[in-house]
Design a protein around this motif. Sequence first.
Motif, PDB file in Angstrom:
ATOM      1  N   UNK A 403       0.862  -1.310  -0.105  1.00 35.87           N
ATOM      2  CA  UNK A 403      -0.019   0.038   0.056  1.00 35.87           C
ATOM      3  C   UNK A 403       0.870   1.398   0.094  1.00 35.87           C
ATOM      4  N   UNK A 404       2.121   1.339   0.459  1.00 35.04           N
ATOM      5  CA  UNK A 404       3.060   2.427   0.625  1.00 35.04           C
ATOM      6  C   UNK A 404       3.433   2.893  -0.596  1.00 35.04           C
ATOM      7  N   UNK A 405       3.550   2.117  -1.529  1.00 36.37           N
ATOM      8  CA  UNK A 405       4.019   2.086  -3.124  1.00 36.37           C
ATOM      9  C   UNK A 405       2.992   2.027  -4.018  1.00 36.37           C
ATOM     10  N   UNK A 406       1.910   1.600  -3.623  1.00 33.78           N
ATOM     11  CA  UNK A 406       0.709   1.103  -4.704  1.00 33.78           C
ATOM     12  C   UNK A 406       0.858   2.438  -5.610  1.00 33.78           C
ATOM     13  N   UNK A 407       0.323   2.278  -6.909  1.00 38.11           N
ATOM     14  CA  UNK A 407      -0.104   3.140  -8.127  1.00 38.11           C
ATOM     15  C   UNK A 407      -0.996   4.087  -7.626  1.00 38.11           C
ATOM     16  N   UNK A 408      -0.956   5.173  -7.840  1.00 44.51           N
ATOM     17  CA  UNK A 408      -1.946   6.223  -7.709  1.00 44.51           C
ATOM     18  C   UNK A 408      -2.123   7.247  -8.957  1.00 44.51           C
ATOM     19  N   UNK A 409      -3.376   7.700  -8.931  1.00 43.11           N
ATOM     20  CA  UNK A 409      -3.381   8.702 -10.235  1.00 43.11           C
ATOM     21  C   UNK A 409      -2.589   9.701 -10.321  1.00 43.11           C
ATOM     22  N   UNK A 410      -2.245  10.522 -11.581  1.00 43.54           N
ATOM     23  CA  UNK A 410      -1.338  11.725 -11.445  1.00 43.54           C
ATOM     24  C   UNK A 410      -2.059  12.881 -11.072  1.00 43.54           C
ATOM     25  N   UNK A 411      -3.084  12.664 -10.148  1.00 40.07           N
ATOM     26  CA  UNK A 411      -3.846  13.891  -9.763  1.00 40.07           C
ATOM     27  C   UNK A 411      -4.685  13.492  -8.471  1.00 40.07           C
ATOM     28  N   UNK A 412      -5.043  14.696  -7.848  1.00 41.53           N
ATOM     29  CA  UNK A 412      -6.006  14.456  -6.584  1.00 41.53           C
ATOM     30  C   UNK A 412      -7.201  15.100  -6.995  1.00 41.53           C
ATOM     31  N   UNK A 413      -8.356  14.525  -7.029  1.00 43.70           N
ATOM     32  CA  UNK A 413      -9.618  14.887  -7.479  1.00 43.70           C
ATOM     33  C   UNK A 413     -10.197  15.990  -6.354  1.00 43.70           C
ATOM     34  N   UNK A 414     -10.789  17.226  -6.821  1.00 43.87           N
ATOM     35  CA  UNK A 414     -11.393  18.122  -6.063  1.00 43.87           C
ATOM     36  C   UNK A 414     -13.082  17.708  -6.271  1.00 43.87           C
ATOM     37  N   UNK A 415     -13.121  17.905  -7.414  1.00 47.49           N
ATOM     38  CA  UNK A 415     -14.914  17.378  -8.073  1.00 47.49           C
ATOM     39  C   UNK A 415     -14.717  17.399  -9.662  1.00 47.49           C
ATOM     40  N   UNK A 416     -15.724  16.877 -10.032  1.00 52.25           N
ATOM     41  CA  UNK A 416     -16.054  17.057 -11.684  1.00 52.25           C
ATOM     42  C   UNK A 416     -17.594  17.177 -11.765  1.00 52.25           C
ATOM     43  N   UNK A 417     -17.895  17.844 -12.922  1.00 54.68           N
ATOM     44  CA  UNK A 417     -19.428  18.010 -13.185  1.00 54.68           C
ATOM     45  C   UNK A 417     -19.425  18.041 -14.711  1.00 54.68           C
ATOM     46  N   UNK A 418     -20.682  17.213 -15.149  1.00 48.40           N
ATOM     47  CA  UNK A 418     -21.040  17.056 -16.696  1.00 48.40           C
ATOM     48  C   UNK A 418     -22.228  17.563 -16.693  1.00 48.40           C
TER      49      UNK A 418
END
Length: 551
Positions: A403-418
């Motif tokens: 878990x310490x070196x698990x792949x993570x997205x290249x961003x942190x989401x705040x929100x999305x809207x469609x």
Amino acid sequence: MSRTAPTGTPLGDAFHVYDTTLRDGAQREGISYSVADKLAVARHLDALGVGFIEGGWPGALPKDTEFFARAAAGELQLRHAALVAFGATRKAGVRTEDDPQVRALLASEARVVTLVAKSDRRHIERALRTDVVENCAMVADTVALLRAEGRRVFLDAEHFFDGFQFDPDTALRVLDAAMTAGADVAVLCDTNGGMLPLRLAEIVGEVADLTGFRLGIHCQDDTGCAVANSVAAVQAGASHVQCTANGYGERAGNADLFAVVGNLVTKLDMPVLPDGAFAELTRTSHALAEIANIAPDTHQAYVGASAFAHKAGLHASAIKVDPELYNHMDPTVVGNGQRVLVTEMAGRASVELKGIEFGLDLAGHPAAVSSVVATVKEREANGWSFEAAEASLELLMRSAMDPESAPVPPFTLESYRVIVERRADGEVIAEATVKMVVDGRRVIATEEGNGPVNALDAALRAALSPSCPWLDGVELSDYKVRILNPRRGSGHGTDAVTRVLVESTEHGGDRAGSWTTVGVHGNVVEASWLALVDALTFASMRQRAPLTAVR
């Protein structure tokens, strides 16, 4: 012991592997070969090492006439196979020398000709509207002329098995007319595809005993027995087998070349292809499917992607001890490979074997294995499926391992809207806005698309591209949605969930490849978002991996 390809000298002219993809296979609904396609198919078949390639019916179809002309002009250089022209005998009451169809066969310059002739008295009298004597004369005269012109001749005895069971004397007279005139092989055709293996083999053996002729077999697949019938005919004495690539053909198709050859080589120890060619079976099957513009059959014997795929945990446990315990042969012999599927049926062995495919050693991480097994079972109960989404499965495994070196997205989401807007002119436009943190900076991006997923993908790219220039080489290449049944006991259909599969492709360079991710949610946009995030996470992980590890 798992069967492998026999070694030794190929059987050569002692046994004929005859392919009719370009004529009989082209009659499949949905296939339309151009002349360039036909030339490409012939080259693949020749590289595989088949003995004879039936190119089509010159004189009857303009494309086939052009194909033979271009082949004769040097566009088709064959190393293993002989090119065959297919056509009919002279017409009733017409001199052989004057029959335009016979002249077209000679003009094709093919050194081998396959003649089709009626061998069922009902067809002779009702379809040809002639009698058995004239039909046999048509066969004998045409074979004799072609032989006099230096051509090798095979006879396709159309409707032979039906005709033999109705009137064996007529069926045998047609064979005798051809062979006495100089034909090399009498090919017994199950034209309507209605035979079953035991009866077909009995007839082949009986005809062989009665005539002493060299016999061939041509089977349609209307009973699902074309491959079995072809192999049974060989065991009964046939030494010439006609097939089509991937079983293409009219109605239910023909005997599949790859299954028939696979059985002859691995089950009957008959080296019917040149040395080294057997390992090209899978590649050739897929290449010919691409030319036909038909998706490869994943469950096709020997060459399908699922032909050596194992889902049950019981299977995986045995395979972990010895792969031969649940494989009828070594899949690498035909250029295929073993796969282990991790699903709700999976046990610890399935997860460990799948980890090896991903380059992960899970054997030393029992807690991680338990976590993956539990997570997969829980998620699949809620509609997830990892069989076709191995990139999402790999991310799950890597997270469980460390878990310490698990792949993570290249961003942190705040929100999305469609939002989706239908304009007065009828045009429908989707607009997506994403708010996220990328490299410590808050980024907001808004993009339009032809649908909510396309708009989300575009907004993500706009936000990430300055920090992830490699995104320019990655595209969303396929998108599939499945609406799942509502959960049992919920009492209403609105509780249904949506499963989304996203296929991503990286083009060009050393990192070229494709991967598939999955997302599940009651909202199709959120399901799509989950799959997109996994896709980008996997792409980011590929960028950080050494080239030798990129799949």
